[in-house]
Design an enzyme around this catalytic site. Structure first.
Site, short mmCIF file in Angstrom:
data_model
loop_
_atom_site.label_atom_id
_atom_site.label_comp_id
_atom_site.label_asym_id
_atom_site.label_seq_id
_atom_site.Cartn_x
_atom_site.Cartn_y
_atom_site.Cartn_z
N ARG A 177 -0.80 0.35 0.59
CA ARG A 177 -0.16 -0.07 -0.69
C ARG A 177 -1.06 0.20 -1.89
NH1 ARG A 177 2.65 0.50 2.56
NH2 ARG A 177 4.05 -0.94 3.62
N SER A 227 8.70 -7.44 -0.22
CA SER A 227 7.61 -8.30 0.24
C SER A 227 6.74 -8.68 -0.95
CB SER A 227 6.73 -7.56 1.25
OG SER A 227 7.50 -7.26 2.37
N GLU A 297 1.60 -8.19 -3.44
CA GLU A 297 1.85 -6.75 -3.38
C GLU A 297 2.60 -6.34 -4.64
OE1 GLU A 297 3.66 -5.17 0.25
OE2 GLU A 297 4.92 -3.87 -0.98
C1 LIG Z 1 14.80 -5.10 -1.00
C2 LIG Z 1 13.48 -4.39 -1.13
C3 LIG Z 1 12.92 -3.79 -0.01
C4 LIG Z 1 11.67 -3.14 -0.12
N1 LIG Z 1 11.14 -2.57 1.00
C5 LIG Z 1 9.95 -1.96 0.91
C6 LIG Z 1 9.36 -1.36 2.07
O1 LIG Z 1 9.91 -1.35 3.16
N2 LIG Z 1 8.14 -0.77 1.93
C7 LIG Z 1 7.48 -0.73 0.74
O2 LIG Z 1 6.36 -0.18 0.67
N3 LIG Z 1 8.03 -1.27 -0.38
C8 LIG Z 1 9.23 -1.87 -0.32
N4 LIG Z 1 9.78 -2.43 -1.45
C9 LIG Z 1 9.03 -2.39 -2.73
C10 LIG Z 1 9.35 -1.19 -3.64
O3 LIG Z 1 10.64 -0.67 -3.39
C11 LIG Z 1 8.30 -0.08 -3.48
O4 LIG Z 1 7.02 -0.54 -3.78
C12 LIG Z 1 8.63 1.12 -4.39
O5 LIG Z 1 7.81 2.18 -4.02
C13 LIG Z 1 8.43 0.83 -5.88
O6 LIG Z 1 8.96 1.93 -6.62
P1 LIG Z 1 9.61 1.71 -8.07
O7 LIG Z 1 10.04 3.02 -8.59
O8 LIG Z 1 10.65 0.65 -8.01
O9 LIG Z 1 8.35 1.20 -8.85
P2 LIG Z 1 8.30 0.08 -10.01
O10 LIG Z 1 8.57 -1.26 -9.40
O11 LIG Z 1 9.11 0.50 -11.16
O12 LIG Z 1 6.77 0.17 -10.39
C14 LIG Z 1 5.77 -0.26 -9.51
C15 LIG Z 1 4.43 0.26 -10.06
O13 LIG Z 1 4.44 1.68 -9.95
C16 LIG Z 1 4.12 2.27 -11.20
N5 LIG Z 1 4.86 3.54 -11.27
C17 LIG Z 1 6.18 3.75 -11.08
N6 LIG Z 1 6.46 5.06 -11.20
C18 LIG Z 1 5.29 5.70 -11.48
C19 LIG Z 1 4.92 7.06 -11.74
N7 LIG Z 1 5.83 8.04 -11.76
N8 LIG Z 1 3.62 7.33 -12.01
C20 LIG Z 1 2.68 6.33 -12.03
N9 LIG Z 1 2.98 5.05 -11.80
C21 LIG Z 1 4.27 4.72 -11.53
C22 LIG Z 1 4.59 1.26 -12.24
O14 LIG Z 1 3.86 1.41 -13.45
C23 LIG Z 1 4.26 -0.06 -11.55
O15 LIG Z 1 2.93 -0.44 -11.79
C24 LIG Z 1 11.02 -3.08 -1.37
C25 LIG Z 1 11.61 -3.66 -2.50
C26 LIG Z 1 12.83 -4.31 -2.39
C27 LIG Z 1 13.45 -4.90 -3.62
#
Ligand SMILES: Cc1cc2nc3c(=O)[nH]c(=O)nc-3n(C[C@H](O)[C@H](O)[C@H](O)COP(=O)(O)OP(=O)(O)OC[C@H]3O[C@@H](n4cnc5c(N)ncnc54)[C@H](O)[C@@H]3O)c2cc1C
Length: 304
Positions: A177, A227, A297
């Site tokens: 992560r 999580s 996380e």
């Molecule tokens: C129901 C549910 C299930 C999930 N299951 C999992 C799972 O199985 N495994 C897992 O690892 N995670 C899981 N997640 C968490 C989440 O989906 C992941 O961490 C995902 O990768 C976050 O992506 P995002 O685009 O939503 O990022 P955001 O939430 O928008 O941002 C998260 C961070 O990433 C940064 N960021 C986003 N895009 C970029 C970019 N292009 N360049 C630089 N920084 C960037 C943002 O600034 C922020 O600090 C889950 C979430 C939910 C709601």
């Protein structure tokens, strides 16, 4: 931030694709929680990105990139400065042999679906993760024994002060992560993934089975950020929370999910304050009972 018309000056200079003043951010997050951004800007070209970030850096305007908002808790007071969103041109996906090149804004589920359609295996684990490719690499998202690190070959990153740089998988420093992007402030623009040839039918069957498992175990019927805590060494956060008797514990409208103790859910109208209080109570209780200090996380963002 210089001057009271900093927003107008920024819009004038950057000429973004779209923008909004004082935009509530709850609707941009999977938690459905979060106060307003002073300015929300959607950009659609690398040129707009460079102009925006260099203007903010020069003028001392805080900025933050939001992906699909599925791993963030935005505080009730919102975010000062500029929240940056990548527009549709950053969401392109192209397949060439065993390689998939995708833009940072592409939803992980869509990248996985495209790979399946081309008979490419390796992204089945990601088909139920609700984030973007950029957020997925920033977090090195993973599930069911796989993570983004297994498929990433290289990425193009906008590094403020340096411009666009290419990073190999090693250069991205992907770990549990975590990634270099969390330390460098670089913005991932697009990535090259390498998959393996497979049968579309069996790839889809695997995706279906993993997603059924998710639906059975996770409270997908409620808004959440997945999580809440990282897995501590030698244990599972969800199990520790459950063993501490905290399933169902509620603060305001935020609740430790009775279905999966690793999730905090929004019962409807939860505030960030509710979630933060619950997080602290859970950490303290788990620590007192087990000696494990849980680390969040999800990314907690925003002004006090
Ligand atoms: C129901 C549910 C299930 C999930 N299951 C999992 C799972 O199985 N495994 C897992 O690892 N995670 C899981 N997640 C968490 C989440 O989906 C992941 O961490 C995902 O990768 C976050 O992506 P995002 O685009 O939503 O990022 P955001 O939430 O928008 O941002 C998260 C961070 O990433 C940064 N960021 C986003 N895009 C970029 C970019 N292009 N360049 C630089 N920084 C960037 C943002 O600034 C922020 O600090 C889950 C979430 C939910 C709601």
């Amino acid at each position: 931030m210089k001057g009271k018309n900093w927003r107008e000056a920024l819009i004038e200079r950057v000429k973004p694709y779209r923008f909004r003043y004082d935009e509530p951010l709850a609707g941009y997050t999977s938690f459905r929680i979060g106060g307003p951004a002073d300015l929300l800007v959607e950009i659609n070209t690398r040129d707009e990105l460079e102009r925006l970030v260099s203007h903010c850096e020069r003028e001392g305007i805080p900025w933050l990139l939001l992906g699909r908002g599925s791993n963030v808790l935005i505080k009730d007071q919102g975010l000062g400065g500029v929240v940056l969103h990548l527009g549709p041109d950053f969401g392109r996906i192209a397949v060439d042999g065993v390689h998939v090149r995708a833009g940072a804004a592409a939803p992980l589920a869509l990248v996985a679906e495209t790979a399946a359609r081309h008979g490419l295996s390796g992204l089945e684990f990601a088909s139920g993760i609700p984030g973007s490719l950029g957020g997925g690499i920033f977090m090195n998202a993973g599930a069911y024994g796989n993570e983004m690190k297994d498929v990433v070959v290289s990425a193009e990153v906008y590094q403020p002060g340096e411009g666009i740089i290419s990073l190999t998988k090693e250069g991205l420093e992907l770990g549990y992560r975590t990634s270099r992007l969390q330390r460098s402030g670089g913005i991932l623009l697009e990535a090259l993934l390498q998959l393996t040839p497979g049968e579309e039918e069996s790839i889809r069957a695997k995706m279906k089975a993993l997603n059924a498992k998710r639906r059975a175990k996770q409270p997908l019927e409620y808004p959440s950020a997945g999580s809440v805590f990282k897995r501590p060494e030698g244990a599972y956060a969800g199990r520790l929370i459950e063993e501490a008797g905290l399933k169902g514990k509620t603060v305001g409208k935020a609740q430790v999910s009775p279905k999966h103790a690793g999730f905090i859910i929004n019962l409807g109208g939860a505030t960030a304050r509710d979630v933060l209080t619950l997080i602290e109570e859970v950490r303290t209780e788990v620590y007192q009972r087990t000696g494990y200090w849980l680390e969040p996380e999800l990314r907690i963002l925003g002004r006090e």
